[in-house]
Design a protein around this motif. Sequence first.
Motif, short mmCIF file in Angstrom:
data_model
loop_
_atom_site.label_atom_id
_atom_site.label_comp_id
_atom_site.label_asym_id
_atom_site.label_seq_id
_atom_site.Cartn_x
_atom_site.Cartn_y
_atom_site.Cartn_z
N ARG A 1 0.81 -1.22 0.00
CA ARG A 1 0.00 0.00 0.00
C ARG A 1 0.85 1.27 0.00
O ARG A 1 0.32 2.36 -0.25
CB ARG A 1 -0.96 0.01 1.18
N THR A 2 2.14 1.17 0.29
CA THR A 2 3.01 2.35 0.29
C THR A 2 3.67 2.59 -1.07
O THR A 2 4.36 3.59 -1.24
CB THR A 2 4.11 2.23 1.35
N LEU A 3 3.46 1.68 -2.01
CA LEU A 3 4.10 1.81 -3.32
C LEU A 3 3.37 2.85 -4.16
O LEU A 3 2.15 2.82 -4.30
CB LEU A 3 4.08 0.48 -4.06
N ARG A 4 4.12 3.76 -4.74
CA ARG A 4 3.55 4.67 -5.72
C ARG A 4 3.63 4.00 -7.09
O ARG A 4 4.63 3.38 -7.42
CB ARG A 4 4.31 5.99 -5.73
N SER A 5 2.58 4.10 -7.89
CA SER A 5 2.50 3.40 -9.17
C SER A 5 2.87 1.93 -8.98
O SER A 5 3.88 1.45 -9.50
CB SER A 5 3.44 4.05 -10.19
N PRO A 6 2.06 1.19 -8.22
CA PRO A 6 2.42 -0.18 -7.87
C PRO A 6 2.64 -1.10 -9.06
O PRO A 6 3.40 -2.06 -8.95
CB PRO A 6 1.22 -0.65 -7.01
N TYR A 7 1.99 -0.83 -10.21
CA TYR A 7 2.20 -1.68 -11.38
C TYR A 7 3.66 -1.67 -11.83
O TYR A 7 4.11 -2.61 -12.50
CB TYR A 7 1.33 -1.21 -12.54
N ARG A 8 4.38 -0.62 -11.49
CA ARG A 8 5.79 -0.53 -11.88
C ARG A 8 6.69 -1.38 -10.97
O ARG A 8 7.86 -1.57 -11.26
CB ARG A 8 6.27 0.93 -11.85
N HIS A 9 6.14 -1.88 -9.88
CA HIS A 9 6.91 -2.66 -8.92
C HIS A 9 6.48 -4.12 -8.85
O HIS A 9 7.31 -5.00 -8.63
CB HIS A 9 6.81 -2.03 -7.53
N VAL A 10 5.19 -4.36 -9.01
CA VAL A 10 4.69 -5.75 -8.94
C VAL A 10 3.51 -5.91 -9.90
O VAL A 10 2.64 -5.05 -9.97
CB VAL A 10 4.28 -6.12 -7.50
N GLY A 11 3.54 -7.00 -10.64
CA GLY A 11 2.42 -7.35 -11.50
C GLY A 11 1.76 -8.60 -10.98
O GLY A 11 2.44 -9.53 -10.54
N ALA A 12 0.42 -8.63 -11.00
CA ALA A 12 -0.29 -9.77 -10.41
C ALA A 12 -1.40 -10.25 -11.32
O ALA A 12 -2.10 -9.45 -11.95
CB ALA A 12 -0.87 -9.37 -9.05
N LEU A 13 -1.55 -11.56 -11.36
CA LEU A 13 -2.69 -12.21 -12.01
C LEU A 13 -3.31 -13.13 -10.97
O LEU A 13 -2.75 -14.18 -10.66
CB LEU A 13 -2.24 -13.01 -13.24
N LEU A 14 -4.45 -12.72 -10.43
CA LEU A 14 -5.15 -13.53 -9.44
C LEU A 14 -6.43 -14.13 -9.98
O LEU A 14 -6.84 -15.21 -9.55
CB LEU A 14 -5.47 -12.69 -8.19
N ASP A 15 -7.09 -13.44 -10.91
CA ASP A 15 -8.37 -13.91 -11.43
C ASP A 15 -8.51 -13.45 -12.87
O ASP A 15 -8.77 -12.27 -13.12
CB ASP A 15 -9.51 -13.38 -10.57
N ALA A 16 -8.36 -14.38 -13.81
CA ALA A 16 -8.44 -14.02 -15.23
C ALA A 16 -9.82 -13.54 -15.62
O ALA A 16 -9.99 -12.89 -16.65
CB ALA A 16 -8.05 -15.23 -16.09
N GLY A 17 -10.83 -13.84 -14.81
CA GLY A 17 -12.19 -13.41 -15.12
C GLY A 17 -12.52 -12.01 -14.65
O GLY A 17 -13.62 -11.52 -14.90
N ALA A 18 -11.58 -11.34 -13.99
CA ALA A 18 -11.83 -10.01 -13.44
C ALA A 18 -11.69 -8.94 -14.53
O ALA A 18 -10.75 -8.14 -14.52
CB ALA A 18 -10.88 -9.73 -12.28
N VAL A 19 -12.62 -8.95 -15.47
CA VAL A 19 -12.59 -7.99 -16.57
C VAL A 19 -14.03 -7.69 -16.98
O VAL A 19 -14.89 -8.58 -16.97
CB VAL A 19 -11.77 -8.56 -17.76
N GLN A 20 -14.32 -6.44 -17.30
CA GLN A 20 -15.66 -6.05 -17.76
C GLN A 20 -15.90 -6.68 -19.13
O GLN A 20 -15.22 -6.37 -20.10
CB GLN A 20 -15.74 -4.52 -17.84
N PRO A 21 -16.87 -7.60 -19.26
CA PRO A 21 -17.03 -8.34 -20.51
C PRO A 21 -17.40 -7.51 -21.72
O PRO A 21 -17.12 -7.91 -22.85
CB PRO A 21 -18.15 -9.35 -20.17
N SER A 22 -18.00 -6.35 -21.51
CA SER A 22 -18.40 -5.52 -22.65
C SER A 22 -17.28 -4.61 -23.15
O SER A 22 -17.41 -3.96 -24.19
CB SER A 22 -19.62 -4.67 -22.28
N ARG A 23 -16.18 -4.58 -22.43
CA ARG A 23 -15.06 -3.71 -22.79
C ARG A 23 -14.07 -4.47 -23.64
O ARG A 23 -13.81 -5.65 -23.40
CB ARG A 23 -14.39 -3.21 -21.51
N SER A 24 -13.49 -3.83 -24.65
CA SER A 24 -12.48 -4.50 -25.46
C SER A 24 -11.23 -4.74 -24.62
O SER A 24 -10.98 -4.04 -23.62
CB SER A 24 -12.12 -3.67 -26.69
#
Length: 243
Positions: free
Chosen positions: A69-92
């Motif tokens: 929670r202290t990371l700024r721009s956390p995607y630049r430090h850690v990438g995670a895949l926990l649930d492949a279904g976690a995506v809005q189905p109507s969005r490309s």
Amino acid sequence: MQATIEVKDLRKRFGSTVALDGMTFTVRPGRVTGFVGPNGAGKSTTMRVVLGLDAAESGSALVAGRVYRTLRSPYRHVGALLDAGAVQPSRSARHHLLWQAHSQGLGARRVDEVLDLVGLRQAARRRAGEYSLGMRQRLGLAAALLGDPPVLMLDEPFNGLDPEGMVWIRGLLRSLAAEGRAVLVSSHLMSELQDVAGHVVVVGRGRVVADTGVADLIGRHTTLEEAYLELTRDAVEFRGGPR
């Protein structure tokens, strides 16, 4: 920042159920670390605590040397895949990634790079709801790689992939580790981990029961699966067998 995941003495209960009972291990850079255990062993809970999605009652979890929670721009430090279904189905797929990229100060060029990397460039403008499970796994991996992070946490990334996809992801995981990243892969597919992981953390009933090199385990057993079954025989939720 150092490319590590450090879990120390994590403890957590859900009501009367002990989920984590002193969970302790370190994921080091430059190798793929398998994270394995029976259902209910604490794998998903541990990963959620590391990512700040659940809170432990005691202990610590650091990613890249910091509390998530202290990371700024956390995607630049850690990438995670926990649930492949976690995506809005109507969005490309591309819009799904653009939305995440913009939240981290990343541009459209990086979105196109990761779409190429996971083999989804030609299908990028299709709605995610039309994707197969294997394609959604690739999309989840693309999201995990958006920030080009030194640490990756992947939960069951082999699910839904066809044989070509299995070959592809093995090569991807090896190349990510070879670049010096710390890669944690939770999976029930021992045969896949045996081919790609250099280290394995085996857990049962919320604690670590083995933390060692895959080659060392295989040296004492015929396969990683055989070693896993022996190590976790007393930690399974249920047993099946002939009546």
